[in-house]
Design a protein around this motif. Structure first.
Motif, PDB file in Angstrom:
ATOM      1  N   SER A   1       8.243   5.823 -16.179  1.00 37.98           N
ATOM      2  CA  SER A   1       8.148   4.382 -16.429  1.00 37.98           C
ATOM      3  C   SER A   1       9.043   3.583 -15.475  1.00 37.98           C
ATOM      4  O   SER A   1       8.715   2.447 -15.129  1.00 37.98           O
ATOM      5  CB  SER A   1       8.494   4.064 -17.880  1.00 37.98           C
ATOM      6  OG  SER A   1       9.814   4.460 -18.169  1.00 37.98           O
ATOM      7  N   LEU A   2      10.143   4.170 -15.020  1.00 36.01           N
ATOM      8  CA  LEU A   2      11.008   3.462 -14.072  1.00 36.01           C
ATOM      9  C   LEU A   2      10.315   3.267 -12.729  1.00 36.01           C
ATOM     10  O   LEU A   2      10.412   2.204 -12.117  1.00 36.01           O
ATOM     11  CB  LEU A   2      12.325   4.211 -13.882  1.00 36.01           C
ATOM     12  CG  LEU A   2      13.282   4.198 -15.073  1.00 36.01           C
ATOM     13  CD1 LEU A   2      14.486   5.089 -14.784  1.00 36.01           C
ATOM     14  CD2 LEU A   2      13.720   2.794 -15.404  1.00 36.01           C
ATOM     15  N   ALA A   3       9.607   4.283 -12.254  1.00 39.04           N
ATOM     16  CA  ALA A   3       8.880   4.163 -10.992  1.00 39.04           C
ATOM     17  C   ALA A   3       7.754   3.140 -11.110  1.00 39.04           C
ATOM     18  O   ALA A   3       7.560   2.304 -10.220  1.00 39.04           O
ATOM     19  CB  ALA A   3       8.318   5.512 -10.562  1.00 39.04           C
TER      20      ALA A   3
ATOM     21  N   VAL B   1       0.853  -1.204   0.000  1.00 41.60           N
ATOM     22  CA  VAL B   1       0.000   0.000   0.000  1.00 41.60           C
ATOM     23  C   VAL B   1       0.880   1.243   0.000  1.00 41.60           C
ATOM     24  O   VAL B   1       0.669   2.175  -0.781  1.00 41.60           O
ATOM     25  CB  VAL B   1      -0.964  -0.001   1.205  1.00 41.60           C
ATOM     26  CG1 VAL B   1      -1.623   1.363   1.393  1.00 41.60           C
ATOM     27  CG2 VAL B   1      -2.022  -1.080   1.045  1.00 41.60           C
ATOM     28  N   ARG B   2       1.883   1.254   0.857  1.00 40.81           N
ATOM     29  CA  ARG B   2       2.797   2.396   0.939  1.00 40.81           C
ATOM     30  C   ARG B   2       3.593   2.574  -0.361  1.00 40.81           C
ATOM     31  O   ARG B   2       3.772   3.690  -0.843  1.00 40.81           O
ATOM     32  CB  ARG B   2       3.759   2.214   2.116  1.00 40.81           C
ATOM     33  CG  ARG B   2       3.093   2.320   3.472  1.00 40.81           C
ATOM     34  CD  ARG B   2       4.051   1.835   4.563  1.00 40.81           C
ATOM     35  NE  ARG B   2       3.459   1.877   5.871  1.00 40.81           N
ATOM     36  CZ  ARG B   2       3.613   2.874   6.735  1.00 40.81           C
ATOM     37  NH1 ARG B   2       4.361   3.911   6.416  1.00 40.81           N
ATOM     38  NH2 ARG B   2       3.031   2.837   7.906  1.00 40.81           N
ATOM     39  N   ALA B   3       4.088   1.466  -0.908  1.00 46.18           N
ATOM     40  CA  ALA B   3       4.867   1.529  -2.142  1.00 46.18           C
ATOM     41  C   ALA B   3       4.009   2.030  -3.306  1.00 46.18           C
ATOM     42  O   ALA B   3       4.472   2.851  -4.105  1.00 46.18           O
ATOM     43  CB  ALA B   3       5.455   0.158  -2.470  1.00 46.18           C
ATOM     44  N   ARG B   4       2.775   1.548  -3.403  1.00 48.38           N
ATOM     45  CA  ARG B   4       1.884   2.021  -4.474  1.00 48.38           C
ATOM     46  C   ARG B   4       1.664   3.522  -4.369  1.00 48.38           C
ATOM     47  O   ARG B   4       1.774   4.249  -5.357  1.00 48.38           O
ATOM     48  CB  ARG B   4       0.543   1.298  -4.402  1.00 48.38           C
ATOM     49  CG  ARG B   4       0.566  -0.102  -4.922  1.00 48.38           C
ATOM     50  CD  ARG B   4      -0.816  -0.761  -4.850  1.00 48.38           C
ATOM     51  NE  ARG B   4      -0.694  -2.174  -5.080  1.00 48.38           N
ATOM     52  CZ  ARG B   4      -0.987  -3.116  -4.195  1.00 48.38           C
ATOM     53  NH1 ARG B   4      -1.468  -2.791  -3.001  1.00 48.38           N
ATOM     54  NH2 ARG B   4      -0.829  -4.393  -4.500  1.00 48.38           N
TER      55      ARG B   4
ATOM     56  N   GLU C   1       2.837   8.525  -6.641  1.00 51.45           N
ATOM     57  CA  GLU C   1       3.015   9.961  -6.392  1.00 51.45           C
ATOM     58  C   GLU C   1       4.311  10.455  -7.043  1.00 51.45           C
ATOM     59  O   GLU C   1       4.332  11.518  -7.667  1.00 51.45           O
ATOM     60  CB  GLU C   1       3.046  10.235  -4.891  1.00 51.45           C
ATOM     61  CG  GLU C   1       3.123  11.693  -4.546  1.00 51.45           C
ATOM     62  CD  GLU C   1       3.087  11.952  -3.039  1.00 51.45           C
ATOM     63  OE1 GLU C   1       3.659  12.969  -2.624  1.00 51.45           O
ATOM     64  OE2 GLU C   1       2.500  11.141  -2.301  1.00 51.45           O
ATOM     65  N   ALA C   2       5.360   9.675  -6.930  1.00 48.29           N
ATOM     66  CA  ALA C   2       6.634  10.040  -7.553  1.00 48.29           C
ATOM     67  C   ALA C   2       6.483  10.130  -9.073  1.00 48.29           C
ATOM     68  O   ALA C   2       6.962  11.073  -9.705  1.00 48.29           O
ATOM     69  CB  ALA C   2       7.715   9.025  -7.180  1.00 48.29           C
TER      70      ALA C   2
END
Length: 95
Positions: free
Chosen positions: A64-66, A42-45, A50-51
């Motif tokens: 695309s890297l994120a 959840v945090r990573a998503r 956001e990034a």
């Protein structure tokens, strides 16, 4: 835009270096902390989307890297979905 890497350790002990195009990861994780797999995802998503949105706002296209990093984390985390006690440890931020 300042990018960063963050190191994690999976529940099976495998270490991985992850990428973010933004320091926003710091708003969602803390080095030295462990997170249940579901909470970590959840945090990573939230953080990586956001990034990517920050990149899109600045350059006109998502990162695309994120988004690829998020896809890899989601795929790898599937191996631990059954274990409620499985935790992912955030070991370091590298700027």
């Amino acid at each position: 835009m300042p990018e960063m890497r963050f190191d994690i350790t999976w529940p099976d002990g495998m270490a991985e270096r992850c990428y973010s195009p933004s320091l926003v990861i710091k708003d969602h994780f803390a080095p030295g902390e462990s997170y249940a797999v579901s909470d970590f995802l959840v945090r990573a998503r939230t953080a990586l989307r956001e990034a990517s949105a920050r990149v899109e706002a600045r350059y006109g296209f998502p990162c695309s890297l994120a988004l690829g990093q998020l896809a890899r984390l989601e795929q790898r985390a599937g191996a631990f979905a059954q274990g409620d006690a499985a935790r992912i440890h955030v070991t370091a931020f590298i700027e």
